[in-house]
Design an enzyme around this catalytic site. Structure first.
Site, PDB file in Angstrom:
ATOM      1  N   GLY A  55      44.263  50.394  79.471  1.00 25.59           N
ATOM      2  CA  GLY A  55      43.470  50.807  80.938  1.00 25.59           C
ATOM      3  C   GLY A  55      43.545  52.543  80.795  1.00 25.59           C
ATOM      4  O   GLY A  55      44.547  53.126  80.229  1.00 25.59           O
ATOM      5  N   THR A  56      42.638  52.798  81.800  1.00 23.27           N
ATOM      6  CA  THR A  56      42.311  54.298  81.752  1.00 23.27           C
ATOM      7  C   THR A  56      43.020  55.046  83.040  1.00 23.27           C
ATOM      8  O   THR A  56      44.022  55.274  83.074  1.00 23.27           O
ATOM      9  CB  THR A  56      41.282  54.719  81.379  1.00 23.27           C
ATOM     10  OG1 THR A  56      40.190  53.911  81.853  1.00 23.27           O
ATOM     11  CG2 THR A  56      40.922  54.516  79.862  1.00 23.27           C
TER      12      THR A  56
END
Length: 282
Positions: A55-56
């Site tokens: 995830g960013t």
């Protein structure tokens, strides 16, 4: 019909461990009874490198009467987009929420366990954990993932909540960030971001943040910051008007933690995109 323990339908009974008085921590119970089920119960061969979805970018900021947390929807695996519509922001109880950056699978397991931990504590003790208590519980879970982090599977959550014990309800929104070792940091500037696009998102929030904004203004600032992050960070996904994929947004106020409906987030995102057509730099 014989329903006794010697009949056709044996009487159900719980294992003794379920009836034994002990800690109000579900994680401690799981560690004692079924440690293999913990998100951190993994061993990695020395020098191993695991390819996993990451995830960013997550952003959070306080506003007058609460706090908002938002996340983009992209997950990456190396230079490949692993998922375009991943949800990285979760309501964990009535007055808290968590956004995740880092190794997606482990992070989601930790957040789910954290939510169970909070519910279990409330059922056992009859009261909710304090906001500091919640932040500390999450810190312990992140710390438990240190071995995986050293193998490249780090988890970096961003915790937000509404402090029902705050002296000033207008300033009751709080943000807590963590490093991979589980150290917790209370954010005093009123905003924070984690993940690969956090540098760009924080730069945007530095200019957009208004502590006296209402919830609508804070959500707009969060979406603007995610747009700026996506503009410069390839691992962060911006609003996708073609696929109708927009950031996940949660607000936490005295009324509780609430996921914003997609119709509302899409309308705000479309307004931001329209504004960038006239002013691409924001």
């Amino acid at each position: 019909m014989d329903n006794s323990s010697t009949g056709r339908y044996p009487a159900a009974s719980l294992p003794p461990a379920y009836l034994r008085p002990g800690s109000s921590s579900f994680t401690d119970f799981l560690r004692a009874q079924a440690p293999e089920l913990l998100p951190t119960a993994r061993s990695f061969p020395e020098g191993s490198v695991v390819q996993a979805a990451h995830g960013t970018t997550i952003v959070a900021l306080t506003f007058k009467g609460g706090v908002v947390i938002a996340g983009d929807r992209r997950a990456t695996m190396g230079n490949v987009i692993a998922q375009r519509d991943m949800k990285k922001v979760f309501v964990t109880d009535d007055y808290s929420a968590v956004g995740i950056a880092g190794t997606a699978g482990i992070a989601i397991e930790i957040v789910r366990l954290f939510a169970v931990e909070l519910r279990h504590y409330e059922k056992i003790e009859g009261v909710s954990l304090s906001l500091d208590g919640k932040a500390n519980r999450l810190s312990g879970m992140v710390k438990g993932n240190l071995d995986a982090a050293l193998a490249g599977l780090a988890v970096v959550p961003l915790f937000v909540g509404y402090d029902t014990d705050a002296a000033d309800p207008d300033r009751a929104g709080r943000i807590v960030s963590y490093d991979v070792t589980g150290a917790r940091f209370e954010e005093t500037l009123g905003y924070q971001s984690v993940g690969s696009g956090s540098l760009f998102a924080k730069s945007a929030l530095k200019k957009l943040y208004d502590p006296d904004a209402d919830a609508e203004g804070a959500v707009r600032a969060a979406v603007e910051a995610l747009y700026d992050a996506a503009d410069d960070d390839s691992a962060t996904g911006g609003p996708d008007l073609v696929r109708r994929i927009f950031p996940v947004v949660v607000t936490v106020t005295a009324e509780g933690a609430v996921h914003l409906p997609e119709e509302r987030t899409s309308a705000i995102a479309e307004t931001v995109v329209e504004g960038r057509r006239a002013r691409p730099a924001g």
